[in-house]
Design a protein around this motif. Structure first.
Motif, PDB file in Angstrom:
ATOM      1  N   SER A 125       9.650   3.634   0.705  1.00  0.00           N
ATOM      2  CA  SER A 125       7.910   4.479   0.851  1.00  0.00           C
ATOM      3  C   SER A 125       8.703   5.775   2.116  1.00  0.00           C
ATOM      4  CB  SER A 125       7.619   3.161   1.247  1.00  0.00           C
ATOM      5  OG  SER A 125       6.683   3.761   2.622  1.00  0.00           O
ATOM      6  N   PHE A 126       7.499   6.755   1.785  1.00  0.00           N
ATOM      7  CA  PHE A 126       7.107   7.674   2.611  1.00  0.00           C
ATOM      8  C   PHE A 126       6.819   7.589   3.978  1.00  0.00           C
ATOM      9  CE2 PHE A 126       3.434   9.043   3.346  1.00  0.00           C
ATOM     10  CZ  PHE A 126       2.073   8.952   2.570  1.00  0.00           C
ATOM     11  N   LEU A 127       6.309   6.436   3.983  1.00  0.00           N
ATOM     12  CA  LEU A 127       5.388   6.035   4.762  1.00  0.00           C
ATOM     13  C   LEU A 127       6.152   5.830   6.257  1.00  0.00           C
ATOM     14  CD1 LEU A 127       2.243   3.768   4.730  1.00  0.00           C
ATOM     15  CD2 LEU A 127       2.477   5.134   6.331  1.00  0.00           C
ATOM     16  N   ILE A 128       7.502   4.235   5.602  1.00  0.00           N
ATOM     17  CA  ILE A 128       8.434   3.839   6.248  1.00  0.00           C
ATOM     18  C   ILE A 128       9.192   5.271   6.983  1.00  0.00           C
ATOM     19  CG2 ILE A 128      10.522   2.971   6.174  1.00  0.00           C
ATOM     20  CD1 ILE A 128       8.768   1.022   5.786  1.00  0.00           C
ATOM     21  N   ARG A 129       9.392   6.375   6.028  1.00  0.00           N
ATOM     22  CA  ARG A 129      10.802   7.515   6.501  1.00  0.00           C
ATOM     23  C   ARG A 129       9.551   8.498   7.835  1.00  0.00           C
ATOM     24  NH1 ARG A 129      11.499  11.286   2.115  1.00  0.00           N
ATOM     25  NH2 ARG A 129      10.310   9.562   0.652  1.00  0.00           N
ATOM     26  N   TYR A 131       7.696   6.944   9.698  1.00  0.00           N
ATOM     27  CA  TYR A 131       7.548   5.584  10.604  1.00  0.00           C
ATOM     28  C   TYR A 131       8.996   5.770  11.689  1.00  0.00           C
ATOM     29  CZ  TYR A 131       8.200   1.497  13.536  1.00  0.00           C
ATOM     30  OH  TYR A 131       8.558   0.521  14.037  1.00  0.00           O
ATOM     31  N   ALA A 132      10.062   6.371  10.817  1.00  0.00           N
ATOM     32  CA  ALA A 132      11.561   6.364  11.451  1.00  0.00           C
ATOM     33  C   ALA A 132      11.800   7.581  12.825  1.00  0.00           C
ATOM     34  CB  ALA A 132      12.184   6.543  10.692  1.00  0.00           C
TER      35      ALA A 132
END
Lengths: 293, 345, 272
Positions: A125-129, A131-132
């Protein structure tokens, strides 16, 4: 991952479409007409409408929305979006091309493993990436803590909520989209060609610019398209990493729909954005055709 | 082939899921559309446990955003939390269902000074949820000079250390205050008149955030903020170094309400939830997590002395406080100004 | 022998140098790609909420995640939507690819271009235009609207994947089946479909992941009841750092790794 597939017209056994053939294809054609063509047409119609003070659309013909799009403010936003997306694309080419090329030149077993390593972030998921990066870039975050304790910097760097953070976020989100198509076209390339170029006296740089780049152009073009287009319209990364300060065209469209209640203006922005996108697509195709010729 | 066959149950499940999602299970459902960071998950869970009503909670970060989605979403919302001035617009536009006070046994818990206010003089369409102010929060460890006004907040010394609400009307209002103008006089000239003030401010602001401005303050990314009082109260509870100040020039007092949209489907459940929120012990739970000014007299009795002494939640002040009124089409002019200024830098 | 060949024709040093440089560069790229993910997963086991200082090891955030009603509900919604969109995309995409391969249509080139539009159209434009369409058609936003939207951008990926496979297919296969007396439908089902299976599966997986990860188009087409997981994550990330999100990320990454390994395994099976 090939963004520019060729029309499937080469099947020599294809028969002229019977009425039955048309009937069978009809559901897909209707789907495309209903959910791709119709929305775009309605978008164009809406872009000429205006709104009442609660934000409901009023059907009268006006050019004001377009006048506003070409107002200084929005031209600046458009220019900035294109600028950031172009910078992102450039960095992705610079970082992704050598990597894609390198992976494609490995022996098959190594190549497949490395390719898997590219696929994993691509599927995550790009959102998770995105967020990192928040935890890493914030003032009291990991990067600053590390650099401070190593005494590389005297005081924390201001990174989060700056344009730098936005570009980092965009590059991080879209880099795999560049590596994969580059890999795709580099893999098909014959190693002998590169070595031949070298044998003919080309230095590594000349071999790169005069043999490698032109031969992998389709992959680069596909990568550019896959990075540039979504990067312009992305609003989540600018919201999360830019502190809602670095407005891009995606943020403006989203704001017009969900805050300012001005659908007609959002529609006009959407139409202009689409035209911009079609123009860049055609430019890439044209460049590709010239490269092939 | 096997793959296709194993996909089939998945497809059926999907179709079934879609069908049942529309039908009401036992107790029914409630589509709640509220501010982000305003209704604790524990309260929603408690309501579901008691009534069997499933709550879908969707959030927004500004009154404008709520209005836009409400107008777009048709009958998809059953209960909304509009701020006073948005409720006024909704009432004028005939977009709300009257609230039946007969179905709200706990309505009497509310303090009379928060009823029959200008946005809903007959108290027919709304129920007060929480009250609050917009003020300045200061990290006193990092900022040692006094900050008591908008003018002292937006100074060159605080460049890139400021978070403000991502809300055009709040910002224009602050600018109007510094010019000594009425905050509801949103004429085109007045809005245009705030441009130089705001342009100077925007050069100093590090980030715009209405969802959770406290995060950047806690993370140390900024040291000052123009925020909702509830956010400041949470910061104050977290660490006493955060001080909340109502600006000298005047501040915005808001009342957030509960209201039922005209085409809501689950009006009964909406009433059930409103009354649940009005219970003293539930309202206290809300105050525990989101410490705004509680308009519920019975709930206030349950609050601890520390909670009541939190200067952000229950300010003791002689500062000028004003409420917003519906300003018609001026919203578009404000939006244009803010977009323009954000991109000027 | 090969040793000897290598000695007689050594790879030019310039190229070797270039190769070495490229390798180092690639290593850096991988570091950039994986560093943040590693940090993210690491902190999901940290007791501290702030993601900076390492305090102590805990599974607490995973436990909280499993009890978080909005995350579970939106995850359920996302799975339902992705499954439905994938099934529709597979049906439309596979039949579409086969028909376009089998028959010569007038305007085939135009149709092919039209199919590519949803793949490359900016998501934000697609989102806004679909929102307006649903409003004009007075279709209330809900599961149906999201599924329609997701199917629209998913099926071209299936179609293109299947088309690529069809191009390498021996047309004699189907003719043989027809000669042996199979009806066209049976020939399609018994001969063509099994041949296309790897392409259909990889197209379906692509569609499923695209749908699961979609944020922007969903943003414009969901209702409160059909809110998807990415929207929930976006909302939570906006409010600030939350170790529950780290835990969720870790689960996502592990699932993704398992998933990628599984598809590679399938591909190897198909290639055999």
């Amino acid at each position: 991952m090939q963004a520019l597939p060729a029309a499937d017209a080469e099947n020599p056994h294809a028969r002229r479409a019977t009425p039955m053939g048309w009937w069978l294809l009809a559901p897909m054609l209707i789907w495309l007409a209903l959910f791709v063509v119709a929305p775009l047409l309605i978008l164009v119609v809406y872009s000429f409408c205006s709104r009442d003070d609660l934000g409901r659309v009023v059907f009268d013909f006006t050019w004001t929305n377009y006048a506003r799009v070409f107002d200084d403010t929005y031209l600046k936003i458009l220019a900035r979006s294109v600028g950031y997306a172009a910078l992102t694309t450039l960095i992705c080419v610079a970082a992704g091309f050598p990597a894609g090329w390198f992976i494609a030149r490995r022996p098959p077993a190594v190549r497949n493993r490395l390719l898997l390593l590219v696929m994993i972030p691509f599927w995550t998921s790009f959102l998770i990436r995105t967020y990192a990066w928040i935890a890493i870039l914030k003032s009291e975050g990991l990067l600053n803590a590390t650099l401070l304790s190593a005494r590389v910097i005297p005081q924390p760097l201001e990174l989060l909520y700056t344009p730098v953070a936005v570009v980092i976020g965009l590059v991080y989100a879209y880099l795999p989209f560049m590596i994969l198509p580059v890999y795709g076209s580099a893999e098909k390339l014959d190693n002998a060609l590169v070595e031949a170029a070298h044998d003919l006296g080309a230095g590594p740089l000349r071999a790169f610019s005069e043999v490698i780049i032109p031969l992998t152009w389709p992959g680069i073009a596909a990568g550019v398209l896959l990075v540039f287009v979504p990067a312009i319209g992305m609003f989540a990364i600018t919201d999360l990493m830019g502190g809602a300060k670095v407005a891009m065209i995606g943020n403006v469209i989203q704001n017009q729909v969900f805050k300012a209640r001005n659908l007609p203006f959002a529609a006009a922005l959407g139409v202009v954005f689409t035209l911009l996108f079609v123009a860049s697509y055609l430019a890439l195709q044209w460049r590709g055709r010239r490269a092939r010729a | 082939m096997k793959m296709l066959r194993s996909l089939l149950p998945l497809a059926l499940a999907a179709a079934f899921g879609v069908a049942t999602a529309g039908a009401a299970p036992k107790g029914g459902k409630l589509n709640l559309f509220g501010w982000s960071e305003y209704v604790p998950q524990a309260v929603i869970d408690g309501f579901t446990a008691e009534t069997g009503v499933k709550v879908n909670y969707e959030t927004y970060a500004s009154g404008e955003e709520m209005l836009a989605k409400l107008l777009a979403g048709g009958g998809s919302y059953d209960l909304i939390q509009p701020p006073d001035y948005i409720a006024e617009a909704l009432i004028k536009g005939g977009l709300l269902t009257p609230v039946d006070q007969a179905k709200l046994p706990h309505f009497g818990n509310l303090m009379p000074e928060y009823l029959h206010m200008p946005h809903d003089p007959e108290q027919k369409f709304t129920v007060p949820f929480m009250v609050g102010t917009v003020g300045i929060v200061v990290n006193t460890e990092k900022v040692t000079t006094p900050v008591n006004s908008y003018a002292e907040l937006f100074t060159e010394a605080h460049k890139n250390r400021i978070v403000v609400l991502d809300d055009g009307r709040e910002l224009v209002t602050a600018a109007l205050y510094t010019q000594g103008k009425d905050l509801n006089a949103m004429t085109a000239e007045n809005i245009a008149g705030t441009r130089p003030v705001l342009a100077a401010w925007f050069k100093l602001i590090k980030l715009f955030d209405s969802d959770s401005p406290k995060t950047a303050l806690l993370n140390g990314d900024v040291d000052l903020g123009l925020v909702w009082c509830g956010e400041a109260a949470i910061l104050h509870n977290e660490d006493k170094k955060f001080r909340y100040v109502l600006p000298k020039e005047g501040a915005h007092l808001f009342v957030d309400l509960l209201a039922i949209p005209k085409d809501a489907r689950n009006v009964e459940n909406a009433h059930l939830f409103i009354d649940y929120l009005l219970r003293a012990e539930v309202s206290k739970l809300v105050s525990d997590e989101f410490p705004y000014t509680n308009p519920n007299a019975a709930a206030r009795k349950l609050l601890t002395p520390e909670q009541l002494a939190n200067p952000a939640s229950y300010p003791v002040t002689d500062r000028k406080l004003d409420t917003f009124r519906h300003i018609g089409d001026s919203g578009a002019a404000i939006d244009e100004l803010i977009t323009d200024l954000k991109n000027a830098n | 022998m090969s040793d000897l060949a290598a000695k007689r024709f050594p790879r030019p040093t310039g190229l070797r140098l270039l190769d070495w440089g490229l390798g180092a560069w690639t290593a850096l790229v991988f570091l950039f790609l994986y560093g943040p993910i590693a940090v993210l997963i690491g902190y999901s086991f940290n007791t501290s909420k702030l993601n900076v200082v390492w305090e102590a090891f805990t599974f607490r955030w995973y436990g909280e995640l499993m009890r978080n009603e909005p995350i579970l509900r939106t995850l359920g919604n996302s799975l339902v939507i992705a499954a439905a969109a994938t099934v529709l995309a597979v049906v439309i995409g596979t039949t579409g690819a086969w028909l376009l391969h089998r028959f010569r249509y007038r305007g085939a080139r135009a149709i092919q271009t039209l199919i590519c539009v949803p793949m490359i159209m900016p998501e934000i434009v697609m989102g806004v235009s679909l929102l307006i369409l649903f409003r004009v058609a007075s279709l209330e936003l809900g599961f149906a609207s999201v599924i329609l939207a997701h199917t629209t951008f998913c099926f071209p990926f299936v179609l293109v994947a299947v088309q690529a496979r069809l191009q390498g297919l021996d047309p004699a296969l189907e003719e043989a089946a027809l000669d042996l007396g199979a009806t066209p439908l049976r020939a399609f089902w018994l001969v063509i479909v099994p041949c296309l299976r790897p392409a259909v599966i990889s197209g379906a997986l692509m569609a499923f992941t695209l749908s699961m990860d979609e944020l922007i188009i969903s943003f414009f087409t969901v209702s409160p009841a059909s809110r998807t997981l990415p929207l929930q994550v976006f909302g939570m990330a906006k409010v600030g750092l939350n170790p529950m999100l780290n835990a969720l990320s870790a689960i996502f990454v592990v699932t993704t790794v398992a998933f990628v390994l599984f598809t590679e395994h399938l591909k190897r099976l198909a290639a055999r």
